[in-house]
Design an enzyme around this catalytic site. Structure first.
Site, short mmCIF file in Angstrom:
data_model
loop_
_atom_site.label_atom_id
_atom_site.label_comp_id
_atom_site.label_asym_id
_atom_site.label_seq_id
_atom_site.Cartn_x
_atom_site.Cartn_y
_atom_site.Cartn_z
N ASP A 82 0.86 -1.17 0.00
CA ASP A 82 0.00 0.00 0.00
C ASP A 82 0.90 1.22 0.00
O ASP A 82 1.48 1.57 1.02
CB ASP A 82 -0.91 0.01 1.23
CG ASP A 82 -1.86 1.18 1.24
OD1 ASP A 82 -1.90 1.94 0.25
OD2 ASP A 82 -2.59 1.34 2.23
N TRP A 107 5.55 -4.00 7.88
CA TRP A 107 4.43 -4.91 7.91
C TRP A 107 4.80 -6.10 7.04
O TRP A 107 5.66 -5.99 6.17
CB TRP A 107 3.11 -4.26 7.50
CG TRP A 107 2.89 -3.95 6.05
CD1 TRP A 107 2.23 -4.72 5.13
CD2 TRP A 107 3.29 -2.76 5.34
NE1 TRP A 107 2.21 -4.09 3.91
CE2 TRP A 107 2.86 -2.88 4.02
CE3 TRP A 107 3.99 -1.61 5.71
CZ2 TRP A 107 3.08 -1.91 3.06
CZ3 TRP A 107 4.21 -0.65 4.75
CH2 TRP A 107 3.75 -0.80 3.45
N ASP A 126 8.84 0.93 4.48
CA ASP A 126 8.66 2.26 3.92
C ASP A 126 10.00 2.97 3.88
O ASP A 126 10.83 2.79 4.77
CB ASP A 126 7.68 3.08 4.76
CG ASP A 126 6.23 2.67 4.55
OD1 ASP A 126 5.95 1.95 3.57
OD2 ASP A 126 5.38 3.09 5.35
N ASP A 155 -2.03 -0.04 6.45
CA ASP A 155 -2.58 1.32 6.49
C ASP A 155 -1.96 2.22 7.54
O ASP A 155 -2.54 3.22 7.92
CB ASP A 155 -4.09 1.25 6.72
CG ASP A 155 -4.82 0.66 5.53
OD1 ASP A 155 -4.33 0.86 4.41
OD2 ASP A 155 -5.85 0.01 5.72
#
Length: 181
Positions: A82, A107, A126, A155
């Site tokens: 995501d 994650w 990230d 998220d």
């Protein structure tokens, strides 16, 4: 001070003699309509593709055991990603673009490699420190879990473990094979 007050009063009375409430409402309505039309004007948009199409050239790994285009959302490693793909932002599926730092907090997802049919544990890290890349946004939730299991949820801003919490893009690092069960 009374001279300024007198000037302001004379100016106000002069405007009041020459205008009406309807005229004021007409002016406000025209200003609002004009302001609403501003986004329709032809201006250069930063998110538009670069001249010549602007599409990212395909980036295959060159390894037959790692098939697919690493700049596309349907690449097998991106089954739970995501965010913006680092492959489109100057990095790769395993590396951050220059000037960013990989978050140690991640994650986890499990994706199946179509080349060998095996499932692999993927760590989605990230890259942080620069503003969002803005290219190749993917939101695949095939392995997303509810917030009761935050380590499996995509998220969250995972840049909390870095010197800057500004998100740039996401990587998909293979940690190992998943146990068959």
């Amino acid at each position: 001070m009374s001279e300024i007050d007198g000037l302001a009063e004379r100016l106000s009375r002069s405007i009041a003699r020459r205008s009406s409430r309807r005229g004021l409402l007409r002016f406000i309505g025209a200003a609002l309509t004009g302001a609403a039309a501003i986004p329709l004007l032809p201006v250069s948009r930063a998110a538009e593709p670069a001249p010549g199409g602007g599409a990212m050239p395909p980036q295959a790994s060159g390894n037959p055991q790692d098939p697919g285009d690493q700049t596309q959302c349907d690449y097998w490693r991106y089954c739970a990603i995501d965010g913006f793909l680092c492959s489109c932002c100057g990095g790769g599926p395993n590396s951050c673009p220059p000037g960013t730092e990989m978050s140690p907090i991640t994650w986890i997802g499990t994706c199946q490699n179509p080349a060998d049919g095996r499932s692999y544990i993927i760590s989605y890290n990230d890259c942080c420190g620069k503003s969002s890349c803005g290219r190749c946004l993917c939101n695949r939730n095939e392995a997303d879990r509810p917030m009761v299991r935050p380590q499996s949820n995509n998220d969250i801003n995972w840049c909390l473990g870095t010197s800057s919490s500004v998100y740039n893009c996401s990587t998909a690092v293979i940690l190992g094979t998943a146990l068959e069960g």
